[in-house]
Design an enzyme around this catalytic site. Structure first.
Site, PDB file in Angstrom:
ATOM      1  N   GLU A   1      36.880 105.563 -20.889  1.00  0.00           N
ATOM      2  CA  GLU A   1      37.287 105.261 -19.665  1.00  0.00           C
ATOM      3  C   GLU A   1      36.660 104.424 -19.063  1.00  0.00           C
ATOM      4  OE1 GLU A   1      41.216 106.842 -18.261  1.00  0.00           O
ATOM      5  OE2 GLU A   1      40.319 107.883 -17.659  1.00  0.00           O
TER       6      GLU A   1
ATOM      7  N   GLU B   1      36.508 110.218 -11.337  1.00  0.00           N
ATOM      8  CA  GLU B   1      37.417 110.734  -9.516  1.00  0.00           C
ATOM      9  C   GLU B   1      36.849 111.051  -9.754  1.00  0.00           C
ATOM     10  OE1 GLU B   1      41.057 109.478 -10.601  1.00  0.00           O
ATOM     11  OE2 GLU B   1      40.282 107.228 -10.535  1.00  0.00           O
TER      12      GLU B   1
ATOM     13  N   HIS C   1      36.819 113.324 -15.518  1.00  0.00           N
ATOM     14  CA  HIS C   1      37.194 112.596 -14.841  1.00  0.00           C
ATOM     15  C   HIS C   1      36.444 111.432 -13.804  1.00  0.00           C
ATOM     16  CE1 HIS C   1      39.514 109.385 -12.849  1.00  0.00           C
ATOM     17  NE2 HIS C   1      40.651 109.045 -13.993  1.00  0.00           N
TER      18      HIS C   1
ATOM     19  N   ASN D   1      48.793 111.225 -16.468  1.00  0.00           N
ATOM     20  CA  ASN D   1      47.321 111.307 -15.433  1.00  0.00           C
ATOM     21  C   ASN D   1      48.403 111.085 -14.215  1.00  0.00           C
ATOM     22  OD1 ASN D   1      45.354 112.780 -13.315  1.00  0.00           O
ATOM     23  ND2 ASN D   1      43.483 111.181 -14.359  1.00  0.00           N
ATOM     24  N   TRP D   2      48.726 112.289 -13.381  1.00  0.00           N
ATOM     25  CA  TRP D   2      49.768 111.736 -11.959  1.00  0.00           C
ATOM     26  C   TRP D   2      48.994 111.729 -10.581  1.00  0.00           C
ATOM     27  CZ3 TRP D   2      54.694 114.269 -11.836  1.00  0.00           C
ATOM     28  CH2 TRP D   2      55.769 113.628 -12.852  1.00  0.00           C
ATOM     29  N   LYS D   3      47.646 112.326 -10.593  1.00  0.00           N
ATOM     30  CA  LYS D   3      46.287 112.032  -9.792  1.00  0.00           C
ATOM     31  C   LYS D   3      47.017 113.100  -8.824  1.00  0.00           C
ATOM     32  CE  LYS D   3      44.330 107.940 -11.474  1.00  0.00           C
ATOM     33  NZ  LYS D   3      43.494 107.220 -11.355  1.00  0.00           N
TER      34      LYS D   3
ATOM     35  N   GLY E   1      47.191 106.420 -16.095  1.00  0.00           N
ATOM     36  CA  GLY E   1      47.460 106.492 -14.174  1.00  0.00           C
ATOM     37  C   GLY E   1      48.084 106.305 -13.596  1.00  0.00           C
ATOM     38  N   GLY E   2      48.225 105.353 -12.798  1.00  0.00           N
ATOM     39  CA  GLY E   2      48.546 103.905 -12.588  1.00  0.00           C
ATOM     40  C   GLY E   2      50.390 104.115 -12.624  1.00  0.00           C
TER      41      GLY E   2
ATOM     42  N   SER F   1      44.249 100.976 -16.525  1.00  0.00           N
ATOM     43  CA  SER F   1      44.801  99.149 -16.552  1.00  0.00           C
ATOM     44  C   SER F   1      45.700  99.609 -17.836  1.00  0.00           C
ATOM     45  CB  SER F   1      44.195  98.892 -15.863  1.00  0.00           C
ATOM     46  OG  SER F   1      43.910  98.968 -14.546  1.00  0.00           O
TER      47      SER F   1
ATOM     48  N   GLY G   1      42.154 101.631 -12.411  1.00  0.00           N
ATOM     49  CA  GLY G   1      42.934 101.678 -10.977  1.00  0.00           C
ATOM     50  C   GLY G   1      42.955 100.183 -11.021  1.00  0.00           C
TER      51      GLY G   1
HETATM   52  P1  PGA Z   1      45.070 103.771 -14.591  1.00  0.00           P
HETATM   53  O1  PGA Z   1      44.047 104.884 -14.341  1.00  0.00           O
HETATM   54  O2  PGA Z   1      46.121 103.832 -15.524  1.00  0.00           O
HETATM   55  O3  PGA Z   1      45.712 103.721 -13.294  1.00  0.00           O
HETATM   56  O4  PGA Z   1      44.150 102.634 -14.774  1.00  0.00           O
HETATM   57  C1  PGA Z   1      43.776 105.859 -15.631  1.00  0.00           C
HETATM   58  C2  PGA Z   1      42.826 107.236 -15.428  1.00  0.00           C
HETATM   59  O5  PGA Z   1      42.310 107.412 -14.279  1.00  0.00           O
HETATM   60  O6  PGA Z   1      43.144 108.044 -15.544  1.00  0.00           O
END
Ligand code: PGA
Length: 245
Positions: A161, A91, A89, A8-10, A228-229, A207, A167
């Site tokens: 999640e 977010e 998600h 997930n590159w966001k 994500g990150g 994370s 994050g």
């Molecule tokens: P993260 O994000 O790996 O940066 O914690 C995961 C996500 O939001 O899908």
């Protein structure tokens, strides 16, 4: 079943050049991966640049078509050649006020056009501290999957999640993840049946990095990871994919 590893590159990276570079490195690095299914979810505008890996969107509109400026529909995503969509998600729930009702609507539209859905659920730190985790997970599953049939469940994966782990570098322990994944499986069993619960892939996200990824698959029993990150660092992401092999 193969592990599903989702990047997930966001809202990253900021330029086409950086996106192409990252894609090239990831593609080369995971070429030999046979036992993991890898899906990249870049910002949609970059997706036509990427050939040779499965792609997904990070969101879709809750409406099919019409006067909804700035939105992208599930059928547009499918017809552009993408196979997956992340829905719900945290977010999106937090910054775009997405409710379970809206998420349920999006899932139905996505399934109808033939997309595979990665549905995200998870509790906040406050909910966890108040011992409300299972209550929240159960209510999200019940409401997000309302009127979604057993047959449709073949196209849905669940990503657990915990919001406090996203994050933050504060990834959920293997032990706690194991319990939460089992609870999700049990809830799907109650909503559908044992077969559906066994066949639905349940992922962990929050994370994840190249050091901790293997334990979620091998010890916690996750059927995949939502990253994500670390998915923005080609070397780390390749390591994650390899750890799921
Ligand atoms: P993260 O994000 O790996 O940066 O914690 C995961 C996500 O939001 O899908």
């Amino acid at each position: 079943m193969k592990s599903l590893i989702v990047a997930n590159w966001k809202l990253n990276p900021q330029t086409k050049r950086e996106a192409e570079e990252l894609f090239k490195k990831v593609k080369a690095g995971i070429k030999s991966a046979k036992n993991a299914e890898v899906v990249l979810c870049p910002p949609l505008i970059y997706s036509p640049l990427f050939k040779g890996l499965a792609l997904g969107a990070q969101n879709c509109c809750s409406e099919e078509k019409g006067a909804f400026t700035g939105e992208i529909s599930a059928s547009m995503i499918k017809s552009a050649g993408l196979d997956y969509v992340i829905i719900g998600h945290s977010e999106r729930r937090k910054y775009f006020s997405e409710t379970d009702e809206l998420i349920n609507k999006k899932i139905k539209l996505a399934i109808r056009v033939g997309l595979n859905v990665i549905l995200c659920i998870g509790e906040t730190a406050e909910e966890r501290d108040a011992s409300k985790k299972t209550l929240i997970l159960k209510s999200q599953l019940e409401n997000d999957l309302r009127n979604i049939s057993k047959d449709d469940m073949k196209h849905i994966s669940i990503a657990y999640e915990p919001i406090w782990a996203i994050g933050t570098g504060n990834n959920c322990s293997v032990q706690e993840t194991t319990t939460s994944l089992l609870f999700i499986k049990q809830t799907i069993n109650n909503l559908y049946n044992r077969e559906t619960a066994d066949k639905t892939r349940i992922l962990y996200g929050g994370s994840v990095n190249g050091e901790n990824s293997g334990a979620y698959i091998k010890e916690a029993g996750a059927n995949g990871l939502l990253v994500g990150g670390a998915s923005l660092r080609a070397d780390d992401f390749v390591k994650i994919v390899r750890s799921a092999e």
